[in-house]
Motif scaffolding. Structure first.
Motif, PDB file in Angstrom:
ATOM      1  N   GLY A 158       0.783  -1.208   0.000  1.00 55.57           N
ATOM      2  CA  GLY A 158       0.000   0.000   0.000  1.00 55.57           C
ATOM      3  C   GLY A 158       0.827   1.276   0.000  1.00 55.57           C
ATOM      4  O   GLY A 158       0.274   2.353  -0.089  1.00 55.57           O
ATOM      5  N   GLY A 159       2.150   1.202   0.124  1.00 51.11           N
ATOM      6  CA  GLY A 159       3.001   2.381   0.123  1.00 51.11           C
ATOM      7  C   GLY A 159       3.654   2.581  -1.229  1.00 51.11           C
ATOM      8  O   GLY A 159       3.397   1.853  -2.193  1.00 51.11           O
ATOM      9  N   LEU A 160       4.519   3.567  -1.285  1.00 51.52           N
ATOM     10  CA  LEU A 160       5.263   3.865  -2.497  1.00 51.52           C
ATOM     11  C   LEU A 160       6.700   3.427  -2.331  1.00 51.52           C
ATOM     12  O   LEU A 160       7.316   3.687  -1.305  1.00 51.52           O
ATOM     13  CB  LEU A 160       5.208   5.371  -2.798  1.00 51.52           C
ATOM     14  CG  LEU A 160       3.826   5.941  -3.131  1.00 51.52           C
ATOM     15  CD1 LEU A 160       3.931   7.432  -3.347  1.00 51.52           C
ATOM     16  CD2 LEU A 160       3.230   5.265  -4.344  1.00 51.52           C
ATOM     17  N   GLN A 161       7.224   2.750  -3.318  1.00 51.90           N
ATOM     18  CA  GLN A 161       8.602   2.276  -3.285  1.00 51.90           C
ATOM     19  C   GLN A 161       9.452   3.199  -4.133  1.00 51.90           C
ATOM     20  O   GLN A 161       9.234   3.335  -5.326  1.00 51.90           O
ATOM     21  CB  GLN A 161       8.697   0.840  -3.800  1.00 51.90           C
ATOM     22  CG  GLN A 161      10.107   0.261  -3.711  1.00 51.90           C
ATOM     23  CD  GLN A 161      10.162  -1.188  -4.148  1.00 51.90           C
ATOM     24  OE1 GLN A 161       9.171  -1.697  -4.622  1.00 51.90           O
ATOM     25  NE2 GLN A 161      11.290  -1.814  -3.979  1.00 51.90           N
ATOM     26  N   ILE A 162      10.418   3.867  -3.486  1.00 54.03           N
ATOM     27  CA  ILE A 162      11.315   4.792  -4.173  1.00 54.03           C
ATOM     28  C   ILE A 162      12.687   4.166  -4.220  1.00 54.03           C
ATOM     29  O   ILE A 162      13.191   3.693  -3.205  1.00 54.03           O
ATOM     30  CB  ILE A 162      11.361   6.150  -3.453  1.00 54.03           C
ATOM     31  CG1 ILE A 162       9.937   6.696  -3.302  1.00 54.03           C
ATOM     32  CG2 ILE A 162      12.226   7.147  -4.203  1.00 54.03           C
ATOM     33  CD1 ILE A 162       9.867   7.973  -2.484  1.00 54.03           C
ATOM     34  N   ALA A 163      13.285   4.151  -5.376  1.00 58.58           N
ATOM     35  CA  ALA A 163      14.577   3.484  -5.529  1.00 58.58           C
ATOM     36  C   ALA A 163      15.646   4.227  -4.774  1.00 58.58           C
ATOM     37  O   ALA A 163      15.762   5.449  -4.859  1.00 58.58           O
ATOM     38  CB  ALA A 163      14.947   3.393  -7.009  1.00 58.58           C
ATOM     39  N   GLY A 164      16.453   3.507  -3.981  1.00 61.36           N
ATOM     40  CA  GLY A 164      17.557   4.096  -3.232  1.00 61.36           C
ATOM     41  C   GLY A 164      18.879   3.740  -3.868  1.00 61.36           C
ATOM     42  O   GLY A 164      18.970   3.469  -5.067  1.00 61.36           O
ATOM     43  N   ALA A 165      19.928   3.716  -3.062  1.00 60.34           N
ATOM     44  CA  ALA A 165      21.267   3.411  -3.565  1.00 60.34           C
ATOM     45  C   ALA A 165      21.363   1.945  -3.951  1.00 60.34           C
ATOM     46  O   ALA A 165      20.973   1.065  -3.179  1.00 60.34           O
ATOM     47  CB  ALA A 165      22.311   3.741  -2.507  1.00 60.34           C
ATOM     48  N   ALA A 166      21.860   1.688  -5.140  1.00 59.28           N
ATOM     49  CA  ALA A 166      22.098   0.327  -5.635  1.00 59.28           C
ATOM     50  C   ALA A 166      20.837  -0.522  -5.598  1.00 59.28           C
ATOM     51  O   ALA A 166      20.856  -1.684  -5.240  1.00 59.28           O
ATOM     52  CB  ALA A 166      23.203  -0.349  -4.840  1.00 59.28           C
ATOM     53  N   GLY A 167      19.680   0.077  -5.967  1.00 56.42           N
ATOM     54  CA  GLY A 167      18.441  -0.665  -6.031  1.00 56.42           C
ATOM     55  C   GLY A 167      17.771  -0.888  -4.688  1.00 56.42           C
ATOM     56  O   GLY A 167      16.731  -1.520  -4.629  1.00 56.42           O
ATOM     57  N   GLY A 200      25.308   1.197  -9.667  1.00 59.49           N
ATOM     58  CA  GLY A 200      24.531  -0.037  -9.604  1.00 59.49           C
ATOM     59  C   GLY A 200      25.273  -1.267 -10.066  1.00 59.49           C
ATOM     60  O   GLY A 200      24.651  -2.320 -10.259  1.00 59.49           O
ATOM     61  N   GLN A 201      26.583  -1.179 -10.229  1.00 58.01           N
ATOM     62  CA  GLN A 201      27.365  -2.323 -10.689  1.00 58.01           C
ATOM     63  C   GLN A 201      27.641  -3.329  -9.583  1.00 58.01           C
ATOM     64  O   GLN A 201      27.782  -4.517  -9.847  1.00 58.01           O
ATOM     65  CB  GLN A 201      28.677  -1.836 -11.303  1.00 58.01           C
ATOM     66  CG  GLN A 201      28.490  -0.889 -12.476  1.00 58.01           C
ATOM     67  CD  GLN A 201      29.808  -0.323 -12.980  1.00 58.01           C
ATOM     68  OE1 GLN A 201      30.871  -0.627 -12.438  1.00 58.01           O
ATOM     69  NE2 GLN A 201      29.746   0.509 -14.015  1.00 58.01           N
ATOM     70  N   ILE A 202      27.752  -2.851  -8.329  1.00 56.27           N
ATOM     71  CA  ILE A 202      28.030  -3.729  -7.190  1.00 56.27           C
ATOM     72  C   ILE A 202      27.067  -3.368  -6.063  1.00 56.27           C
ATOM     73  O   ILE A 202      26.454  -2.296  -6.060  1.00 56.27           O
ATOM     74  CB  ILE A 202      29.491  -3.598  -6.694  1.00 56.27           C
ATOM     75  CG1 ILE A 202      29.803  -2.152  -6.301  1.00 56.27           C
ATOM     76  CG2 ILE A 202      30.466  -4.089  -7.765  1.00 56.27           C
ATOM     77  CD1 ILE A 202      31.186  -1.961  -5.721  1.00 56.27           C
ATOM     78  N   THR A 203      26.935  -4.268  -5.111  1.00 52.99           N
ATOM     79  CA  THR A 203      26.083  -4.033  -3.952  1.00 52.99           C
ATOM     80  C   THR A 203      26.860  -3.283  -2.868  1.00 52.99           C
ATOM     81  O   THR A 203      28.069  -3.050  -2.997  1.00 52.99           O
ATOM     82  CB  THR A 203      25.562  -5.368  -3.405  1.00 52.99           C
ATOM     83  OG1 THR A 203      26.690  -6.165  -2.974  1.00 52.99           O
ATOM     84  CG2 THR A 203      24.786  -6.120  -4.465  1.00 52.99           C
ATOM     85  N   ALA A 204      26.155  -2.935  -1.803  1.00 51.42           N
ATOM     86  CA  ALA A 204      26.786  -2.204  -0.705  1.00 51.42           C
ATOM     87  C   ALA A 204      27.834  -3.065   0.005  1.00 51.42           C
ATOM     88  O   ALA A 204      28.886  -2.565   0.408  1.00 51.42           O
ATOM     89  CB  ALA A 204      25.722  -1.725   0.285  1.00 51.42           C
ATOM     90  N   MET A 205      27.564  -4.362   0.156  1.00 54.65           N
ATOM     91  CA  MET A 205      28.534  -5.238   0.809  1.00 54.65           C
ATOM     92  C   MET A 205      29.798  -5.392  -0.026  1.00 54.65           C
ATOM     93  O   MET A 205      30.915  -5.387   0.505  1.00 54.65           O
ATOM     94  CB  MET A 205      27.909  -6.602   1.079  1.00 54.65           C
ATOM     95  CG  MET A 205      26.785  -6.580   2.098  1.00 54.65           C
ATOM     96  SD  MET A 205      27.312  -5.909   3.700  1.00 54.65           S
ATOM     97  CE  MET A 205      28.549  -7.099   4.159  1.00 54.65           C
ATOM     98  N   GLU A 206      29.653  -5.524  -1.329  1.00 56.32           N
ATOM     99  CA  GLU A 206      30.826  -5.605  -2.193  1.00 56.32           C
ATOM    100  C   GLU A 206      31.621  -4.299  -2.167  1.00 56.32           C
ATOM    101  O   GLU A 206      32.862  -4.314  -2.189  1.00 56.32           O
ATOM    102  CB  GLU A 206      30.402  -5.925  -3.625  1.00 56.32           C
ATOM    103  CG  GLU A 206      29.791  -7.325  -3.784  1.00 56.32           C
ATOM    104  CD  GLU A 206      29.312  -7.562  -5.207  1.00 56.32           C
ATOM    105  OE1 GLU A 206      29.320  -6.589  -5.999  1.00 56.32           O
ATOM    106  OE2 GLU A 206      28.931  -8.710  -5.525  1.00 56.32           O
ATOM    107  N   ALA A 207      30.914  -3.163  -2.104  1.00 58.90           N
ATOM    108  CA  ALA A 207      31.614  -1.881  -2.003  1.00 58.90           C
ATOM    109  C   ALA A 207      32.382  -1.771  -0.696  1.00 58.90           C
ATOM    110  O   ALA A 207      33.495  -1.240  -0.662  1.00 58.90           O
ATOM    111  CB  ALA A 207      30.602  -0.739  -2.126  1.00 58.90           C
ATOM    112  N   MET A 208      31.803  -2.296   0.381  1.00 56.41           N
ATOM    113  CA  MET A 208      32.509  -2.261   1.665  1.00 56.41           C
ATOM    114  C   MET A 208      33.774  -3.109   1.615  1.00 56.41           C
ATOM    115  O   MET A 208      34.826  -2.725   2.130  1.00 56.41           O
ATOM    116  CB  MET A 208      31.576  -2.745   2.776  1.00 56.41           C
ATOM    117  CG  MET A 208      32.134  -2.609   4.180  1.00 56.41           C
ATOM    118  SD  MET A 208      30.947  -3.130   5.439  1.00 56.41           S
ATOM    119  CE  MET A 208      29.628  -1.957   5.117  1.00 56.41           C
TER     120      MET A 208
END
Length: 286
Positions: free
Chosen positions: A70-79, A161-169
């Motif tokens: 029922g809410g709105l989904q707004i795209a954030g960092a890396a999907g 959007g090439q890598i995820t947050a964990m891969e960036a870390m």
């Protein structure tokens, strides 16, 4: 006949109450005035239709698509969604002071500056805020190349959007590991490897962060105390000379600090002490 008399009495009173006194304005009751206006029926809420706003181009503006909840989904960092991005960002902000102390030369610089202030005999000058600010600026100067490498290797691919947050870390840990391994002492590394009961690594690149972080902090503390002690010795000699002279001439009531503090400040300014100290500290990280 009685009926005709009653009608004759009631009719003038009724007319007077409706039209007022003779010669005055006629008064109309509220009910009669409202009943004389044409009534407009209230609109049905279900029949109201809100038309979409049409821009100048003529095409209607598409509405945001609701999600299943029922809410709105707004795209954030890396999907990722915005709430998760905010949680990760706030968590990183709370860890910034600990990271600053653990993986940067901030601790070494601050210890050296406190030793300098104590050696000069000054209690509050420069203030703690001034020393912390100077340490932060010099830490940024030293860590700027490492930060640029982390930004290009981890942050830019994550934003694309090439890598995820964990891969960036994981990618961001590499430059920090290389920087800490360059200044850590082997003796401290061996101590924490023994305490952690881990196998001896072949190179410093194989060290785990569990061993590398405390070993680096211990090495920085030792380096800061070594530099501070060497910095303390010339001013200690001035204190000893002044104390011996004042005692030999019989000036026992005069504290030696009253004479030695101006002499130490004069000596520090004559040799351009701040320039020499900051230059030596910066060269020690090359």
């Amino acid at each position: 006949m009685v009926a005709s008399l009653a009608v004759t009495v009631i009719l003038p009173a009724t007319a007077q109450s409706r039209f007022g006194e003779p010669g005055g304005e006629a008064s109309v009751p509220d009910g009669a005035a409202n009943s004389s206006l044409p009534s407009t029926p209230a609109p049905d809420p279900e029949s109201i239709v809100i038309q979409p706003e049409i821009p100048s181009s003529g095409a209607p503006i598409p509405a945001a698509a609701p999600v299943a909840g029922g809410g709105l989904q707004i795209a954030g960092a890396a999907g990722q969604t915005v709430p998760w991005s905010i949680v990760v960002l706030l968590t990183g902000l709370t860890l910034i002071p600990s990271i600053l102390l653990c993986v940067t030369p901030f601790a070494r610089l601050l210890i050296v500056f406190h030793f300098l202030r104590q050696a000069l005999g000054l209690q509050t000058t420069p203030s703690n805020q001034t020393l912390i600010g100077l340490s932060l600026v010099l830490t940024f100067f030293i860590m700027q190349p490492v930060g640029v490498q982390i930004f290009h290797d981890a942050v830019v691919p994550m934003q694309a959007g090439q890598i995820t947050a964990m891969e960036a870390m994981n990618r961001g840990v590499g430059p920090m590991r290389k920087f800490m391994s360059h200044y850590v002492r082997e003796k401290d590394v061996a101590l924490f490897i023994e305490l952690a009961k881990e196998p001896k690594p072949a190179t410093t690149d194989d060290l785990s962060l569990r061993v590398l972080l405390p070993a680096y902090i211990l090495s920085e503390l030792k380096a800061g105390f070594q530099i501070g002690t060497v910095l303390f010795l010339p001013f200690l000699i001035v204190d000893m000379v002044v104390a011996s002279i004042t005692t030999s001439v019989g000036m026992l009531q005069l504290p030696p600090v009253v004479i030695s503090t101006p002499l130490k400040l004069l000596l520090f300014l004559m040799v351009d002490g701040w320039h020499l100290l900051i230059g030596s500290l910066m060269r020690s990280f090359n």
